[in-house]
Design a protein around this motif. Sequence first.
Motif, PDB file in Angstrom:
ATOM      1  N   VAL A   2       0.871  -1.173   0.000  1.00 51.33           N
ATOM      2  CA  VAL A   2       0.000   0.000   0.000  1.00 51.33           C
ATOM      3  C   VAL A   2       0.908   1.224   0.000  1.00 51.33           C
ATOM      4  N   ARG A   3       0.859   1.983  -1.073  1.00 55.53           N
ATOM      5  CA  ARG A   3       1.754   3.137  -1.154  1.00 55.53           C
ATOM      6  C   ARG A   3       0.895   4.394  -1.204  1.00 55.53           C
TER       7      ARG A   3
ATOM      8  N   PHE B 194      -1.448   0.666  -5.468  1.00 53.85           N
ATOM      9  CA  PHE B 194      -1.402  -0.692  -4.963  1.00 53.85           C
ATOM     10  C   PHE B 194      -0.350  -1.427  -5.775  1.00 53.85           C
ATOM     11  N   ILE B 195       0.814  -1.596  -5.183  1.00 53.94           N
ATOM     12  CA  ILE B 195       1.971  -2.084  -5.933  1.00 53.94           C
ATOM     13  C   ILE B 195       2.180  -3.562  -5.660  1.00 53.94           C
TER      14      ILE B 195
ATOM     15  N   ALA C  84       1.897  -1.547 -10.805  1.00 62.30           N
ATOM     16  CA  ALA C  84       0.826  -0.893 -10.071  1.00 62.30           C
ATOM     17  C   ALA C  84      -0.519  -1.362 -10.602  1.00 62.30           C
ATOM     18  N   MET C  85      -1.440  -1.627  -9.694  1.00 62.77           N
ATOM     19  CA  MET C  85      -2.777  -2.022 -10.120  1.00 62.77           C
ATOM     20  C   MET C  85      -3.412  -0.855 -10.858  1.00 62.77           C
ATOM     21  N   TRP C  86      -3.977  -1.172 -12.023  1.00 63.25           N
ATOM     22  CA  TRP C  86      -4.424  -0.086 -12.910  1.00 63.25           C
ATOM     23  C   TRP C  86      -5.648  -0.550 -13.668  1.00 63.25           C
TER      24      TRP C  86
ATOM     25  N   GLN D 263       4.438   1.220 -15.434  1.00 59.33           N
ATOM     26  CA  GLN D 263       4.713   2.628 -15.135  1.00 59.33           C
ATOM     27  C   GLN D 263       4.008   2.942 -13.829  1.00 59.33           C
ATOM     28  N   ILE D 264       4.783   3.145 -12.800  1.00 59.44           N
ATOM     29  CA  ILE D 264       4.145   3.339 -11.504  1.00 59.44           C
ATOM     30  C   ILE D 264       3.733   4.786 -11.304  1.00 59.44           C
ATOM     31  N   THR D 265       4.456   5.705 -11.887  1.00 58.22           N
ATOM     32  CA  THR D 265       4.241   7.123 -11.583  1.00 58.22           C
ATOM     33  C   THR D 265       2.884   7.707 -11.970  1.00 58.22           C
ATOM     34  N   PRO D 266       2.287   7.356 -13.111  1.00 58.01           N
ATOM     35  CA  PRO D 266       1.085   8.083 -13.516  1.00 58.01           C
ATOM     36  C   PRO D 266       0.001   8.097 -12.446  1.00 58.01           C
TER      37      PRO D 266
END
Lengths: 761, 779
Positions: B458-459, B478-479, B486-488, B509-512
């Motif tokens: 959980v980030r 949610f990584i 990342a959950m997307w 891509q985690i950042t967006p």
Amino acid sequence: MATNDRAAVATGTEAGDAARRRNVASSEPLQSGTIIKPDAEDTKKAAKKSPSILQVLDEWEWVISPLIFTALAFFTRFYKIGLSPIVTWDEAQSVHLSSTGLGDYFGKFGSHYLKREFYFDVHATVKPPAGKLLVGLSGYLAGYNGSFEFKSGETYPPEVNYTFMRQFNAFWGAVCVPMAYWTAKELNFRRSAVWLVTLMVLCENSYTTISRFILLDSMLLFGTVLTTLCWAKFHSQRRNSFDPEWFFWLFMTGLSIGFVCSVKLVGLFVTALVGLYTIEDLWNKFGDTKLPVTELAAHFVARVLGLIVLPFLIYLLSFAIHFAVLTNTGPGDAQMSSLFQANLRGTEVGRNSPLEVALGSRVTIKNMGYGGGLLHSHVQTFPEGSGQQQVTCYHHKDANNDWFFYPNRRDEDYNAEADPRFIGNNDVIRLIHAQTGRNLHSHEIAAPITKADKEVSCYGNLTVGDDKDHWKIEVISDAASRDRSKIRTLTTGFRLKHEVLGCYLRAGNVNLPQWGFKQIEVTCTKENKPRDTYTHWNIESHTNEKLPPGDPGQYKSPFLKDFIHLNVAMMTSNNALVPDPDKQDDLASQWWQWPILNVGLRMCSWDDKITKYFLLGNPLVYWGSTAGLGIFATLVAWYVLRWQRGFRELSQNDIDQIHYAGIYPVIGWFLHYLPFVVMARVTYVHHYYPALYFAILTFGFLADWFLRNQKKAIQYSIYAVLDATVIGLYIYFMPICWGMTGSNKKYSYMKWFDSWRMSDA
Amino acid sequence: MAATSTPQGSLRQRNVGGSSKKIKDGAASDVELDKFPKAGAAKSGPAGSDRDYKVVFAFITAMAFLTRFWGISHPNEVVFDEVHFGKFASYYLEKTYFFDVHPPFGKLLFAFMGWLVGYDGHFHFDNIGDSYIANKVPYVAFRSLPAILGALTVSVVYMIMWESGYSLPACVVAAGLVLLDNAHIGQTRLILLDATLVFAMACSLLFYIKFYKLRHEPFSRKWWKWLILTGFALSCDISTKYVGLFAFITIGSAVIIDLWDLLNIKRPGGALSLPDFSKHFAARAFGLIIMPFIFYLFWFQVHFAILTRSGPGDDFMTPEFQETLSDNVMLANAITIDYYDTIVLKHKETKAYLHSHPDRYPLRYDDGRVSSQGQQVTGYPYNDTNNHWEILPSVNDDHKLGRHVKNHDLVRLRHVVTNTYLLSHDVASPYYPTNQEFTTVAETDAFGDRAPDTLFEVRIENGKTNQEFKTVSSHFKFIHNPSKVAMWTHTTPLPDWAFKQQEINGNKQITPSSNIWLVEDIPSLPADHRRRQKEQKQVKTLPFMRKWFELQRSMFWHNNQLTSSHPYASLPYQWPFLLRGVSFWTQNDTRQQIYFLGNPIGWWVASSVLAIYAGIILADQFSLRRGIDALDHRSRSRLYNSTGFFFLAWATHYFPFFVMGRQLFLHHYLPAHLASTLVTGALVEFVFSADSAENEAAYQAIRAGKKPATSAGVKRHVSARERFAGQSMMASWIATILILSIVFAGWYFFLPLTYGYPGLSVDQVLRRKWLGYDLHFAK
């Protein structure tokens, strides 16, 4: 205060003049005491006896000191240089670059490197070739055959004499020390200040460490220091214009500029320093109406020849050697034009390719713009726009780059049995992607990135499709023939015009996002610009069983064209600006951290078993020189403000001294520092090293300026403290340069700050 | 120094010969500017001349209002960035908190305008092309604010030239270039900030010139008035957009040169003592730095005072800040999540809930790729028990209750209905070969050999370590722990096999920000559960400076994020040549469009004059260096000081853009363009009229006479009228008329693109594609 200063200046001027008359002048008894630091108490006695040892020493100081400093430099740079048998930090890169050259040179092992996926390929690295060639030369001298795959952290195999290669690099770093001595002397520093500057360069831990590995930075440092020295020499010859010595130093300056720019483009900054000096110099001469115009012109021409033409020729020469050595095919090929590739040994390009292209030929199509790739397609589709199969431009050579020339849909179908039909100017054809069988296609949908252009996709198959698959060939140029009725492999440059939309196929070096694997976007542009090379294409490889093999590669690509091509590719290469994901990012640091010595850099893994090196400077040198820059600014502001208020406390000689020995080094510092502040690229601590040299010179200037008229006792004590601290700190931090063996916990005593990560403790 | 060799001729510009060094400084300083102002000069000339200025001024102002207001109600739709600034005005009127990267002043003005006409802010300007009529928005009132400021900008330009003592033709050229400029017109007829910005910038120049002319009466009431007004104009400039900083650089440079001259011991007016100098310094520091900064802060205070209710900008701020906003639902309802709570996860962007059901992924997708055939995990927009997930710790803790979930904790999610565990693995998702598939596995696997793959981190966005994980208020990513995806989810529905629900996949891509989720509720808690009981929260207060700091940081951070590309973005080098514009608005039925573009002729004239100016300065420096003095002292002084100031304004408003990383548009050049028209006006005068020889002779006589009566000789102000007394202005007038007529033609030709009326035929559009401007309806 003011009167004091004035009185002080009067004597100072004389001293300054005396110093300029070269060190010999200091043999006057009055001066000698002020200059010889050690054994100061004995000076008076010694002066009375006529040829005492001290006097001899004093007289021969100009030989003895540089010798001692050089010896010390070689000792500190060479001692235990082969201790770590491990490929350290960027050695991987520089050695690999050179070894590729070597391998190619010897021809035997060339293929060995080609398998390797190397991030920066040989041809497109952002560094000019001179430094890499020298490293290659050292490898050659060391008997290294280029067969070892360099990876950071690996152990050197026994047959690689890496010690020699490191010594070769350390040589460049070591000779910086005597050059710093001569430069300081040339800037009219008095002897103690000259020694201080030299000591600061000698006892600079970061300079020591960086020189001891197979890196290009010691050569860069050498070039920067040499250029500064030549510039200072040239400046002191300014009253002897057109004397042989004047010419000698002018051309030496040009030579070293050429060298330093051919090692790394950072060399352009010291070039800019010399350029600024030259402009000011010429501007002064221009204002001298008594100077004959012919002489003015001669000054101008001499500088153009010495400082522009000569360096450029050297730069050109380094590329000529580069091309001469790299005669074999390698991973950087695709960056270069097809014709250039065809002339490399071992290449597939142009080998046994039929000369003329016919319907049914299987080809790869190369974009002729700088850094252009091969027309490419793959099964992945556009996530937006039409959603059809992606078409991109790609440097890597694989089967997805293959296309078939097919007749257009109005024409009779391709018949494999019939005689070949050749393709020429103004023919309308289809291009079919060999792997997926789809047609190169464009339509009224905006391209994914360059929205003003149309999207280019792969669509349909042999039967499914429409006339939006039709492309008209427009021949632009042909290196081999005037006949435009046939398209020739390699030599014909052509454009592909979409028949329905009237737009041209273009690949403008715009990278697609991740969904397109960062390959280059291919679009169809409305703009009809015949000179836009990104719309020019040529056939690179060509197979057609029905046609006789030819050798289109016999046409040479001209050197200058290759040179420009490679340079433009170098400058525009995105690699220079984008963070390199392969490098560990925790090594990177920011510009503001450097002058305050906020961080160091671990050059290898921090395992207990291996010898560890840490890139960190001498705290006094860093902090002192940084503070010096601030003090210098205050000093100048002080004098300027007082001048505006009517105080005339400085003589012309004083002003000249501030101008040339103070302001120019500070400008040098700015030129070497500010670009890294502005640039958005990833930066490391060693990017500050050339700037640091100028900061050290500034520090030397300040010491000289403030102490030259003080009482001897004060001079001696302050210089003694400074020298002793510099040396003491150098020795204190020596393990990080000579290698830390065993547990890093042992070295926690050096860890003054948490950010100095030489120890995990 | 080098200057010793400088010929005597150049010394003429200095009235006191003295030290030779001053030549260069003299060239750059404004010492001579005061020779020209009208103030103090006895009105010796014919009174009618001053009237000429006034008549022309009135005429130009009237024309400015006409050009800005003509057809202002067209189009009656939202145009381009009106989307943003109209929306912000509405938020002010509704008092709901919003976030923007620009400082508040310009937006507050719009809100004020809306408030004046009694608009309630119900319309939120959601899309370009939305109708104002249908939504009942008083858009003409909104637009008339920038139109007024835009029209007044023309007047200010005229007054700058007038105040600087330029001849009437020069004033007319400069003002005419702005008056007939399509870019200025286009940008100031719409609900955009640039009208305020450009107007404030022009005012700061005008006020500074007014101030500077009073420097022989320092600390007088008027002197203070113009100093404060300069500071105020600067403050409005920077409080509108941050590029207003450039005006500070312009004025700042002039002030530094001025101070440098004040420090001069051989100053013409007599040396200043250091305490006097300090007073000068302190007054300017106060008027031009401290006071503007206080004004700047003041607008933020107004901003905070108005926006007291929770709104769309809440998310940009820290929870502490949000607590100062009334009816902030989010914080009121936030409950700390404990392990073994059953939660509902909602995707922030698409509002879909994380969902799973017993159906499985098909073995093979349409494009031939295969799946894991695991249980489907989808996004589903409606309430359903299949959206319930139990949150479990990563290590077995014997079901210990009451333990809070913290930021960066590793957790498992159990799908309550099917009793399976959420998992991601290296299998391509149905739609994205690059993204990982999400599925669920049975308990035995989840704690068996697949255990690592069921761990997620959980980030919390902008969260601190050990921050508690709360419903609603904690925005988080949610990584997937082993693979760091990342959950997307996205809006394209899956095929029928997944009932057209949304695909959930793992994004590399985690950042967006599209990866952000929030926990909407804890269904396992009964409505009256103790943990839901919250005492009614009082709206808290925070010190102003703290709020300001937080907002300021956030603004700068987001400003730096504005690097994405825009189809109509342009690069600074393109602007002076006007290589491309921006498409603001199109209407297919009528073939009307608004294409933001300057008047090409006007821009090219102004830009080439800049080059000519630089050339003249260079040539003069070079010839001076060789001892040739080609200019009379007055022309040179004017060229370096007054025109030099305009040129400096242009340079400082233009070159900084080259090092700016964010996306740039043509409208960023407007302030610089305004400065370039000033240079143009000044140069027309320089080229087409010469100073009368009489003056020069008189001047030389004064110089020869050693110490002249300084008060009379130096301080006597000479107006343009006097300077050109008895001299024919014919050449200037002809040049002015010529320039303005072609500029007028250019303006008229591009008028349909600026006013969005009338619609153009293909042929007409094609004729206006001068440099390949990317106009619409070209076929």
